[in-house]
Design a protein around this motif. Sequence first.
Motif: not given
Length: 179
Positions: A99-112, A54-61
């Motif tokens: 569920f929580i662990d799987r948010t790793y793909a885009c956790f920094f987009e889950l803000k505010n 998810c992070h190496e490809r830069g697409n958060n997928t």
Amino acid sequence: MKKVLIVSSSPRKNGNSDILARAFEKGALEAGNQVEFISLRERKIGYCMACNYCHERGNNTCVLKDDMKEILEKMKEADTYVLATPVYYYNVSAQMKTFIDRTYACFFELKNKELYYLVTCTDPGEECIGKAVEGLNGFAACLPYSQVKGIVYGTGNAKHGDIQGKSQVDEAYEYGLHV
């Protein structure tokens, strides 16, 4: 109007944490919010493989193709998360942790985000819920500029449906009304 995403990790249909989640949902709907209820027991969510795709490809997928992709999109859009879980061995359910662990793909987009916890357990004292709340707080701490707005301690509920009619249900409903 807020977009509220309720995530219930109860493995039992209409279990005590589900009852709290439905009470919150009722209050939030009555207050005019847009609410979506997700039951993890009805979803197929695999374990994070720590492959870092998810992070190496830069697409958060995530490389896994399951229901988490849809849930992550809903999480990005939501203003408020309501996390409902029973306590097992002083921690959140396996479903909630996965569920929580799987948010790793885009956790920094889950803000505010605003977060509410609805936590149930058999023991009568709030100390039995403390470690589960610590785990949920660890998740919240990883979501930039997010804050926990409320916690319902659903203690003393050993049997299926025990929480029905107790003050904790009213408390969850009130949080929903004022989300």
